[in-house]
Enzyme design. Structure first.
Site, mmCIF file in Angstrom:
data_model
loop_
_atom_site.group_PDB
_atom_site.id
_atom_site.type_symbol
_atom_site.label_atom_id
_atom_site.label_comp_id
_atom_site.label_asym_id
_atom_site.label_seq_id
_atom_site.Cartn_x
_atom_site.Cartn_y
_atom_site.Cartn_z
ATOM 1 N N ALA A 58 0.827 -1.212 0.000
ATOM 2 C CA ALA A 58 0.000 0.000 0.000
ATOM 3 C C ALA A 58 0.859 1.259 0.000
ATOM 4 C CB ALA A 58 -0.900 -0.002 1.235
ATOM 5 N N GLY A 59 0.286 2.341 -0.496
ATOM 6 C CA GLY A 59 0.922 3.651 -0.408
ATOM 7 C C GLY A 59 1.459 4.168 -1.721
ATOM 8 N N ASP A 61 -0.041 3.555 -4.792
ATOM 9 C CA ASP A 61 -1.211 3.989 -5.554
ATOM 10 C C ASP A 61 -2.341 4.274 -4.565
ATOM 11 O OD1 ASP A 61 -3.080 4.557 -7.454
ATOM 12 O OD2 ASP A 61 -3.185 2.537 -8.310
ATOM 13 N N ASN A 107 9.350 8.406 4.570
ATOM 14 C CA ASN A 107 8.175 9.175 4.143
ATOM 15 C C ASN A 107 7.361 9.611 5.344
ATOM 16 O OD1 ASN A 107 5.146 8.099 4.088
ATOM 17 N ND2 ASN A 107 6.504 6.296 4.097
ATOM 18 N N MET A 109 4.186 11.099 4.406
ATOM 19 C CA MET A 109 3.154 11.598 3.495
ATOM 20 C C MET A 109 1.900 12.014 4.274
ATOM 21 S SD MET A 109 4.809 11.188 0.674
ATOM 22 C CE MET A 109 3.649 11.473 -0.647
ATOM 23 N N PHE A 111 -1.091 10.107 4.760
ATOM 24 C CA PHE A 111 -2.358 9.692 4.128
ATOM 25 C C PHE A 111 -2.916 10.776 3.201
ATOM 26 C CE2 PHE A 111 -3.781 6.641 7.829
ATOM 27 C CZ PHE A 111 -2.780 5.769 7.478
ATOM 28 N N SER A 173 0.589 3.290 10.420
ATOM 29 C CA SER A 173 1.365 4.377 9.824
ATOM 30 C C SER A 173 1.879 5.279 10.940
ATOM 31 C CB SER A 173 0.491 5.204 8.877
ATOM 32 O OG SER A 173 1.174 6.411 8.570
ATOM 33 N N ASN A 175 2.673 8.284 10.507
ATOM 34 C CA ASN A 175 2.521 9.666 10.049
ATOM 35 C C ASN A 175 1.160 10.289 10.314
ATOM 36 O OD1 ASN A 175 5.182 9.608 8.970
ATOM 37 N ND2 ASN A 175 4.388 8.344 7.302
ATOM 38 N N THR A 176 0.307 9.562 11.007
ATOM 39 C CA THR A 176 -0.950 10.136 11.485
ATOM 40 C C THR A 176 -0.858 10.066 13.000
ATOM 41 O OG1 THR A 176 -2.210 9.468 9.544
ATOM 42 C CG2 THR A 176 -3.475 9.837 11.554
ATOM 43 N N LYS A 214 -2.851 -4.413 9.355
ATOM 44 C CA LYS A 214 -1.437 -4.118 9.055
ATOM 45 C C LYS A 214 -0.755 -3.521 10.277
ATOM 46 C CE LYS A 214 1.605 -1.984 5.650
ATOM 47 N NZ LYS A 214 1.678 -1.392 4.316
ATOM 48 N N ASN A 243 4.631 -2.409 8.388
ATOM 49 C CA ASN A 243 4.679 -1.050 7.860
ATOM 50 C C ASN A 243 6.117 -0.529 7.992
ATOM 51 O OD1 ASN A 243 3.782 1.630 7.088
ATOM 52 N ND2 ASN A 243 1.751 1.000 7.792
ATOM 53 N N GLY A 265 12.423 0.009 3.025
ATOM 54 C CA GLY A 265 13.533 -0.482 2.220
ATOM 55 C C GLY A 265 14.475 -1.349 3.042
HETATM 56 C C1 LIG Z 1 6.171 6.633 0.214
HETATM 57 C C2 LIG Z 1 5.500 5.541 0.984
HETATM 58 C C3 LIG Z 1 4.155 5.670 1.301
HETATM 59 C C4 LIG Z 1 3.508 4.665 2.025
HETATM 60 N N1 LIG Z 1 2.174 4.790 2.279
HETATM 61 C C5 LIG Z 1 1.520 3.780 2.908
HETATM 62 C C6 LIG Z 1 0.121 3.845 3.105
HETATM 63 O O1 LIG Z 1 -0.553 4.792 2.687
HETATM 64 N N2 LIG Z 1 -0.472 2.812 3.749
HETATM 65 C C7 LIG Z 1 0.220 1.717 4.203
HETATM 66 O O2 LIG Z 1 -0.373 0.807 4.775
HETATM 67 N N3 LIG Z 1 1.559 1.638 4.017
HETATM 68 C C8 LIG Z 1 2.205 2.623 3.380
HETATM 69 N N4 LIG Z 1 3.548 2.525 3.171
HETATM 70 C C9 LIG Z 1 4.289 1.358 3.715
HETATM 71 C C10 LIG Z 1 4.477 0.250 2.691
HETATM 72 O O3 LIG Z 1 3.255 -0.279 2.264
HETATM 73 C C11 LIG Z 1 5.340 -0.879 3.291
HETATM 74 O O4 LIG Z 1 4.635 -1.455 4.368
HETATM 75 C C12 LIG Z 1 6.696 -0.398 3.787
HETATM 76 O O5 LIG Z 1 7.217 0.587 2.925
HETATM 77 C C13 LIG Z 1 7.715 -1.526 3.885
HETATM 78 O O6 LIG Z 1 7.897 -2.142 2.638
HETATM 79 P P1 LIG Z 1 9.093 -1.783 1.616
HETATM 80 O O7 LIG Z 1 10.369 -1.821 2.405
HETATM 81 O O8 LIG Z 1 8.994 -2.823 0.545
HETATM 82 O O9 LIG Z 1 8.803 -0.410 1.102
HETATM 83 C C14 LIG Z 1 4.240 3.522 2.450
HETATM 84 C C15 LIG Z 1 5.582 3.407 2.129
HETATM 85 C C16 LIG Z 1 6.227 4.392 1.400
HETATM 86 C C17 LIG Z 1 7.680 4.223 1.050
#
Ligand SMILES: Cc1cc2nc3c(=O)[nH]c(=O)nc-3n(C[C@H](O)[C@H](O)[C@H](O)COP(=O)(O)O)c2cc1C
Length: 335
Positions: A58-59, A61, A107, A109, A111, A173, A175-176, A214, A243, A265
């Site tokens: 998620a995040g 799109d 990030n 962001m 939401f 998240s 960020n909220t 999540k 997350n 990452g």
């Molecule tokens: C820019 C960005 C925005 C994200 N926005 C959301 C989000 O809106 N909702 C959510 O559940 N996770 C969000 N995530 C978390 C990712 O879905 C994922 O759980 C997290 O990045 C760890 O996976 P990765 O290391 O493959 O990125 C976001 C991650 C990134 C990098």
């Protein structure tokens, strides 16, 4: 191959601008790409047949506006959102930072999204263009106090339910403000009860759709075990772990290490795998886990499965490795 040529240009741009540019280009190119054969490794999880084990996290799109194009990359499932009941702008920019020397992203962001009605309109328009599984990830609006959080989640659930194959409640998240407090035992119990009640009612007209929760990587082992017991008691359909992390120690000294937000990452990979392993042991295979966090190679995807995940998702790996990673992970996680 192509992505390694494009990446230096994208990385020379502001991170959020590069993100928009990539999605716009993908939308344009997407119609030229052949439709991939997704069903390389059909797997039953949460009562759904997933064509393969690799999904988009998620995040990326948030409004479900790029489903057709993202579907061309070979993902067996796409999770769109997080979407909130009302549209909201998110945090002020800049709010997205690359940490390239660590293959990480920070990030905050917050939401940013166009609201649940806009997402549904997008999903309706493009659902037929994607043959994989569609998850819709829901959250609460920033101005909704935690005491009213259940109302936001239930409202979003009711709206997205007919259009999703599964729904994810995102309570992790960073960020909220206050969102992660919903992971405390009392708050999560009351949220799950409310969601389950709504799910039972909705199932009568739209069929049963699984709900996954999540969770964050920043949980103690005790908290994970406690959550596992709650998830089992209340028959949650799936858990997505994890997350982003608020722990920046893995990138100490890096340019953006002091930025507020969630780190994803490579720096979150081990922490996320530890949560999956601890959760899997506590759940003893009773509830499926979707593993996410730091999958930067096909081997990392296999590591998540070995730790106890049934499916995997990725986001940051796509930014660093490009679409080739999806193909490689799908191939390597096939039985
Ligand atoms: C820019 C960005 C925005 C994200 N926005 C959301 C989000 O809106 N909702 C959510 O559940 N996770 C969000 N995530 C978390 C990712 O879905 C994922 O759980 C997290 O990045 C760890 O996976 P990765 O290391 O493959 O990125 C976001 C991650 C990134 C990098």
């Amino acid at each position: 191959m192509l992505y390694s040529l494009v990446r230096p240009f994208l990385f020379s741009q502001d991170a959020e601008k590069a993100h928009q540019l990539s999605l716009a280009s993908l939308d344009k190119l997407g119609c030229l790409l052949p439709t991939p054969n997704l069903s390389s490794n059909p797997t039953q999880v949460m009562g759904i047949t997933f064509p393969n084990r690799v999904g988009l996290a998620a995040g990326l799109d948030k409004n479900g506006a790029h489903i057709a194009a993202l579907g061309k990359l070979g993902f067996g499932f796409l999770e769109v959102g997080t979407v909130t009941p009302k549209p909201q702008a998110g945090n002020p920019k800049p709010r997205l930072f690359r940490v390239p020397e660590h293959h990480g992203i920070i990030n905050r962001m917050g939401f940013n999204n166009d609201g649940v009605d806009a997402l549904i309109a997008n999903v309706k328009r493009s659902r037929g263009d994607y043959a994989g599984v569609l998850g819709i990830n829901i959250g609460k609006n920033k101005d909704t106090p935690n005491e009213k959080a259940n109302d936001d989640y239930c409202l979003a659930l009711q709206k997205v339910y007919p259009h999703a194959d599964y729904i994810t409640a995102n309570i992790s998240s960073p960020n909220t403000v206050g969102l992660r407090a919903l992971q405390s035992a009392d708050a999560i119990k009351s949220l799950i009860v409310a969601l389950k009640e709504a799910q039972q009612a909705l199932a009568k007209t739209h069929g049963y759709k699984p709900i996954a929760i999540k969770i964050a990587p920043d949980l103690s082992d005790e908290a994970i075990v406690e959550l596992a017991a709650i998830f089992s008691e209340y028959a949650v359909d799936g858990v997505i772990a994890t997350n982003t992390t608020i722990d920046k120690s893995a990138i100490a000294g890096a340019k953006y290490a002091g930025e507020e937000g969630g780190l994803s990452g490579l720096p979150v990979r081990e922490q996320s795998t530890h949560v999956i392993r601890t959760l899997a042991q506590a759940l003893d295979d009773s509830i499926p886990i979707i593993g996410v966090g730091g999958i930067m190679s096909a081997d990392d995807a296999v590591e998540k499965l070995a730790a106890g995940a049934r499916l995997v998702q990725l986001y940051s790996g796509l930014v660093y490795r490009g679409p080739e990673l999806v193909k490689q992970a799908v191939a390597k996680t096939a039985n």
